[in-house]
Write an enzyme that holds these catalytic residues in place. Structure first.
Site, mmCIF file in Angstrom:
data_model
loop_
_atom_site.group_PDB
_atom_site.id
_atom_site.type_symbol
_atom_site.label_atom_id
_atom_site.label_comp_id
_atom_site.label_asym_id
_atom_site.label_seq_id
_atom_site.Cartn_x
_atom_site.Cartn_y
_atom_site.Cartn_z
ATOM 1 N N LYS A 15 9.916 -27.772 9.486
ATOM 2 C CA LYS A 15 9.035 -26.886 10.519
ATOM 3 C C LYS A 15 8.598 -25.706 9.815
ATOM 4 C CE LYS A 15 10.912 -29.383 14.226
ATOM 5 N NZ LYS A 15 11.052 -29.783 15.717
ATOM 6 N N GLY A 180 13.814 -30.834 19.664
ATOM 7 C CA GLY A 180 14.051 -29.712 19.958
ATOM 8 C C GLY A 180 15.189 -28.942 20.453
ATOM 9 N N SER A 221 16.530 -34.690 18.339
ATOM 10 C CA SER A 221 17.927 -34.117 18.680
ATOM 11 C C SER A 221 18.904 -35.347 18.047
ATOM 12 C CB SER A 221 18.272 -34.203 20.105
ATOM 13 O OG SER A 221 17.542 -32.874 20.626
HETATM 14 P P1 PGA Z 1 15.188 -31.878 16.291
HETATM 15 O O1 PGA Z 1 13.680 -31.890 15.763
HETATM 16 O O2 PGA Z 1 16.148 -32.870 15.362
HETATM 17 O O3 PGA Z 1 15.424 -30.528 16.024
HETATM 18 O O4 PGA Z 1 15.173 -32.251 17.844
HETATM 19 C C1 PGA Z 1 13.318 -33.211 15.504
HETATM 20 C C2 PGA Z 1 11.847 -33.170 15.048
HETATM 21 O O5 PGA Z 1 11.045 -32.561 15.719
HETATM 22 O O6 PGA Z 1 11.487 -33.958 14.259
#
Ligand code: PGA
Length: 264
Positions: A15, A180, A221
């Site tokens: 990200k 997230g 997650s």
């Molecule tokens: P996360 O993000 O593992 O932090 O939930 C996953 C993603 O957005 O690809």
């Protein structure tokens, strides 16, 4: 994940985190870890655009199998599109993967199914591998229409993609409600059910063989306590990890544990 000979894809979208310096430091530290991982595991990282070239060059220099990707790409060759990045520009960075349609792009940057399709075709035309992200919202889950919504996203993304081109396509199921800090990881049975629906959609569009060979990754997650149960599902071929893979320790543990558990 069906059978132990199948490749397990394990990668991370960074990200809007990690500068180029931080990205290179991270990857330098990861190289020795990845060297010890068997070829059945396919690692990849998707850094910010300013880091991709440096990270790709580092992996090349170290003979690393780790693939790199970009988080976004505009589907035109060139033109007056200020701030955008073309497929040819992406190809020069050494990136192999192009992440398309992540829910944050759909939510904040108005990426529609149609644009996802155009980006997918543009990536394929430039011999880049699209990693198409699809996902249901909580509202869909509550309405028990997650499978239909996700299957429709997959079909729309693949309009005019030939069976031959499918050899380059990867798909990630990332439920919006699972992603997230406030996300709740999908139950393995739910993830499996949606992955099976994606496989079914691919069978309808192409055939069972094409559906079986398309890597389907789960994301949202994923962490060190739930990844085993997820990867054990029949139709989950890989993990697309955010936060849990952003530290050297986290990514190393994931790769090592998966390698030991499934291939030794
Ligand atoms: P996360 O993000 O593992 O932090 O939930 C996953 C993603 O957005 O690809």
């Amino acid at each position: 994940m069906t059978g132990t000979t199948k490749k397990i894809w394990v990668g991370s979208n960074w990200k809007m985190y990690k500068t180029q310096t931080e990205s290179v430091q991270f990857c330098e530290a990861m190289c020795p870890v990845m060297e010890q991982i068997s070829e059945h595991i396919q690692p990849f990282v998707i850094p910010s655009i300013t880091s991709v070239q440096a990270v790709s060059a580092l992996f090349r220099q170290k003979n690393s199998r780790c693939l790199t990707g970009v988080q976004n790409m505009y589907p035109e060759e060139e033109g007056p599109y200020t701030g955008e990045i073309s497929p040819r520009m992406v190809a020069e960075t050494g990136a192999v993967l192009v992440e398309i349609g992540h829910s944050e792009r759909r939510q904040w940057f108005h990426e529609t199914d149609e644009l996802v399709n155009r980006k997918t075709l543009a990536a394929l035309n430039h011999h880049l591998r699209p990693l198409i992200c699809v996902g249901d919202q909580l509202f869909h889950k509550q309405s028990q229409c997650s499978a239909e919504i996700v299957a429709a996203q997959v079909k729309a993304a693949l309009l005019q993609v030939s069976q031959e081109q499918m050899a380059s396509v990867l798909i990630a199921y990332e439920p919006v409600w699972a992603i997230g800090e406030h996300g709740i990881p999908a139950k393995p049975e739910h993830a499996q059910q949606i992955h099976a629906a994606i496989r079914q959609a691919l069978t309808e569009l192409y055939d069972a063989g094409t559906a079986a060979q398309t890597p389907l990754l789960y994301g949202g997650s994923v962490n060190l306590t739930n990844y085993i149960e997820l990867i054990q599902q029949n139709d989950i071929d890989g993990l697309f990890v955010g936060r849990a893979a952003w530290t050297i320790q986290g990514f190393s543990e994931l790769l090592r544990n998966l390698d030991q558990r499934f291939h030794h």
